[in-house]
Design an enzyme around this catalytic site. Structure first.
Site, PDB file in Angstrom:
ATOM      1  N   SER A 116       0.842  -1.197   0.000  1.00 51.64           N
ATOM      2  CA  SER A 116       0.000   0.000   0.000  1.00 51.64           C
ATOM      3  C   SER A 116       0.876   1.244   0.000  1.00 51.64           C
ATOM      4  O   SER A 116       1.977   1.253   0.566  1.00 51.64           O
ATOM      5  CB  SER A 116      -0.859  -0.053   1.260  1.00 51.64           C
ATOM      6  OG  SER A 116      -1.244   1.236   1.653  1.00 51.64           O
ATOM      7  N   TYR A 140      -1.675  -0.539  10.360  1.00 55.89           N
ATOM      8  CA  TYR A 140      -1.959  -1.084   9.021  1.00 55.89           C
ATOM      9  C   TYR A 140      -0.753  -0.894   8.102  1.00 55.89           C
ATOM     10  O   TYR A 140      -0.274  -1.837   7.459  1.00 55.89           O
ATOM     11  CB  TYR A 140      -3.193  -0.387   8.426  1.00 55.89           C
ATOM     12  CG  TYR A 140      -3.404  -0.704   6.967  1.00 55.89           C
ATOM     13  CD1 TYR A 140      -3.933  -1.928   6.566  1.00 55.89           C
ATOM     14  CD2 TYR A 140      -3.036   0.206   5.964  1.00 55.89           C
ATOM     15  CE1 TYR A 140      -4.107  -2.227   5.218  1.00 55.89           C
ATOM     16  CE2 TYR A 140      -3.201  -0.080   4.625  1.00 55.89           C
ATOM     17  CZ  TYR A 140      -3.735  -1.302   4.253  1.00 55.89           C
ATOM     18  OH  TYR A 140      -3.886  -1.600   2.915  1.00 55.89           O
ATOM     19  N   LYS A 144       2.116  -3.693   6.328  1.00 62.67           N
ATOM     20  CA  LYS A 144       2.544  -3.815   4.927  1.00 62.67           C
ATOM     21  C   LYS A 144       4.068  -3.696   4.818  1.00 62.67           C
ATOM     22  O   LYS A 144       4.727  -4.457   4.102  1.00 62.67           O
ATOM     23  CB  LYS A 144       1.869  -2.735   4.074  1.00 62.67           C
ATOM     24  CG  LYS A 144       0.359  -2.818   4.050  1.00 62.67           C
ATOM     25  CD  LYS A 144      -0.096  -4.103   3.383  1.00 62.67           C
ATOM     26  CE  LYS A 144      -1.602  -4.217   3.312  1.00 62.67           C
ATOM     27  NZ  LYS A 144      -2.047  -5.524   2.785  1.00 62.67           N
TER      28      LYS A 144
HETATM   29  N1  NAD Z   1      -8.769  -1.025  -1.408  1.00 61.01           N
HETATM   30  C1  NAD Z   1      -7.700  -0.239  -1.472  1.00 61.01           C
HETATM   31  O1  NAD Z   1      -7.785   0.943  -1.870  1.00 61.01           O
HETATM   32  C2  NAD Z   1      -6.340  -0.773  -1.075  1.00 61.01           C
HETATM   33  C3  NAD Z   1      -5.247   0.102  -1.121  1.00 61.01           C
HETATM   34  C4  NAD Z   1      -3.985  -0.399  -0.772  1.00 61.01           C
HETATM   35  C5  NAD Z   1      -3.836  -1.725  -0.433  1.00 61.01           C
HETATM   36  N2  NAD Z   1      -4.918  -2.552  -0.379  1.00 61.01           N
HETATM   37  C6  NAD Z   1      -4.693  -3.959   0.003  1.00 61.01           C
HETATM   38  O2  NAD Z   1      -5.276  -4.808  -0.974  1.00 61.01           O
HETATM   39  C7  NAD Z   1      -5.764  -6.007  -0.391  1.00 61.01           C
HETATM   40  C8  NAD Z   1      -7.205  -6.223  -0.819  1.00 61.01           C
HETATM   41  O3  NAD Z   1      -7.990  -5.095  -0.452  1.00 61.01           O
HETATM   42  P1  NAD Z   1      -9.565  -5.059  -0.734  1.00 61.01           P
HETATM   43  O4  NAD Z   1      -9.974  -3.636  -0.808  1.00 61.01           O
HETATM   44  O5  NAD Z   1      -9.885  -5.983  -1.847  1.00 61.01           O
HETATM   45  O6  NAD Z   1     -10.106  -5.664   0.650  1.00 61.01           O
HETATM   46  P2  NAD Z   1     -11.327  -6.666   0.943  1.00 61.01           P
HETATM   47  O7  NAD Z   1     -11.657  -6.543   2.388  1.00 61.01           O
HETATM   48  O8  NAD Z   1     -12.426  -6.447  -0.043  1.00 61.01           O
HETATM   49  O9  NAD Z   1     -10.663  -8.086   0.657  1.00 61.01           O
HETATM   50  C9  NAD Z   1      -9.875  -8.780   1.597  1.00 61.01           C
HETATM   51  C10 NAD Z   1     -10.298 -10.233   1.558  1.00 61.01           C
HETATM   52  O10 NAD Z   1      -9.446 -10.996   2.427  1.00 61.01           O
HETATM   53  C11 NAD Z   1     -10.252 -11.938   3.141  1.00 61.01           C
HETATM   54  N3  NAD Z   1      -9.526 -12.276   4.373  1.00 61.01           N
HETATM   55  C12 NAD Z   1      -9.145 -11.428   5.365  1.00 61.01           C
HETATM   56  N4  NAD Z   1      -8.465 -12.105   6.323  1.00 61.01           N
HETATM   57  C13 NAD Z   1      -8.414 -13.403   5.920  1.00 61.01           C
HETATM   58  C14 NAD Z   1      -7.853 -14.587   6.480  1.00 61.01           C
HETATM   59  N5  NAD Z   1      -7.213 -14.583   7.670  1.00 61.01           N
HETATM   60  N6  NAD Z   1      -7.993 -15.756   5.810  1.00 61.01           N
HETATM   61  C15 NAD Z   1      -8.650 -15.791   4.614  1.00 61.01           C
HETATM   62  N7  NAD Z   1      -9.197 -14.699   4.042  1.00 61.01           N
HETATM   63  C16 NAD Z   1      -9.087 -13.520   4.679  1.00 61.01           C
HETATM   64  C17 NAD Z   1     -11.576 -11.216   3.352  1.00 61.01           C
HETATM   65  O11 NAD Z   1     -12.674 -12.077   3.624  1.00 61.01           O
HETATM   66  C18 NAD Z   1     -11.737 -10.454   2.034  1.00 61.01           C
HETATM   67  O12 NAD Z   1     -12.435 -11.234   1.070  1.00 61.01           O
HETATM   68  C19 NAD Z   1      -5.586  -5.844   1.116  1.00 61.01           C
HETATM   69  O13 NAD Z   1      -4.415  -6.530   1.503  1.00 61.01           O
HETATM   70  C20 NAD Z   1      -5.414  -4.343   1.288  1.00 61.01           C
HETATM   71  O14 NAD Z   1      -4.641  -4.035   2.417  1.00 61.01           O
HETATM   72  C21 NAD Z   1      -6.168  -2.110  -0.700  1.00 61.01           C
END
Ligand code: NAD
Length: 324
Positions: A116, A140, A144
């Protein structure tokens, strides 16, 4: 090629699963549905379970003959991580160790990791390039940063090769509206403004109107989720081609203010957006904008959705279907 997609029932993971399948990979989604959605798993096999469960991981790696991993699973709310650092470090750091150890046990050597832009902390330059110092300021962001380091160390010790992708603000939805953004609670600007336009919330709160930016509101870099999905496939190909571990920014290189996004939502939806101005929120930086050139140079990745209107329009298209 069989790709394990952890967190594939979530927002970015589901779009990436679709793109992987479209480009001919066999997809296996692993998700515990803690924040993900069963109806987002439409491409590939589904293994419901937790990253923390090493016996379950062994079964998944053996059953499907996994060749490579894309690791999205984790918790994502910066503010919540300040209140509950324990659950963030446990889920995002400890459970990632369980995954990496399973990879080592099963001889799987390639992983693409969702990092991130928050790893940079307070920007010292107008646009953030990968060499910018890393100064995480929330649990958070630390989670990362720590995993990026762990991946480098597993590389040296166990030959694991990795690409860490530092996303800026993921936004938009699948252009076919088959899947989109459904976070509960929602904390991201574009879906919140769309909800306000649709009358599903009273108003959109604008936190801070006196920042040193052109219109006084915060600037962010919105990158379309379909462009993120494309970058993940390119990163996997980069590793499959035998190329070295690396780190890339994924953003479109332009900053849009909160007020600009609200205006674009008005244009795209044709609806009024009730706005309430509120004081600044602790921890918000005035501007977070990427320099994405390195991903262009090394991965050949160039965002296709550069116009923020097309990002908002795809989100609006999906939300209307989802709400119906
Ligand atoms: N959305 C953004 O703008 C953004 C920006 C930077 C980084 N990220 C990173 O991208 C990744 C995905 O983000 P997103 O927005 O799709 O989030 P999201 O919450 O939609 O998806 C995360 C998924 O991980 C699953 N999960 C969480 N813990 C788990 C575990 N212990 N075992 C199995 N499954 C598990 C959840 O059920 C969910 O489906 C994350 O790592 C997040 O930190 C997202």
């Amino acid at each position: 090629m069989t790709t394990l997609v952890t967190g594939g029932a979530g927002y970015i993971g589901s779009h990436t699963a679709k793109e992987l399948a479209r480009r001919g990979r066999k997809v296996v989604v692993l998700d515990n549905l803690s924040t993900g959605h069963r109806d987002f798993v439409r491409w590939g096999a589904f293994e419901e379970g937790d990253l923390a469960d090493s016996v379950f991981l062994d079964r998944v790696f053996e059953k499907h003959g996994i060749d490579e991993v894309v690791h999205f699973a984790g918790f994502i709310a910066v503010g919540e991580s300040v209140e509950k650092p324990d659950i963030y470090y446990r889920n995002n750091v400890s459970h990632t160790f369980t995954l990496l150890d399973a990879m080592v046990r099963h001889g799987v050597e390639r992983i693409v990791f969702s990092s991130s832009a928050s790893v940079y902390g307070e920007p010292e330059t107008e646009r953030l390039a990968e060499e910018h110092p890393l100064n995480p300021i929330s649990p958070y962001a630390w989670s990362k940063r720590i995993i990026e380091q762990v991946l480098a160390d597993y590389g040296t010790a166990y030959g694991l090769r990795s690409v860490s992708l530092r996303y800026f603000n993921a936004a938009g939805a699948d252009p076919d509206a088959e899947v989109g953004e459904r976070h509960r609670p929602e904390t991201h600007l574009i879906p919140l403004v769309l909800e306000a336009a649709a009358g599903r919330r009273d108003c959109i709160k604008v936190f801070g109107t006196d920042y040193p930016t052109p219109d006084g509101t915060c600037l962010r870099d919105y990158i379309h989720v379909a462009d993120l999905a494309d970058a993940h496939v390119r990163a996997l190909d980069h590793l499959a081609d035998g190329r070295p571990s690396d780190v890339f920014n994924l953003g479109n290189g332009n900053g849009f203010s909160v007020r600009e996004i609200i205006e674009v939502v008005r244009e795209v939806t044709g609806l009024d957006v009730p706005v309430q101005e509120a004081p600044r929120r602790a921890g918000d930086t005035p501007a977070l904008v990427s320099s994405p050139e390195k991903a262009g140079r090394v991965l050949g990745w160039h965002p296709q959705f550069e116009d923020v209107r097309s990002v908002v329009a795809s989100a609006w298209n999906w939300h209307r279907r989802d709400w119906a």
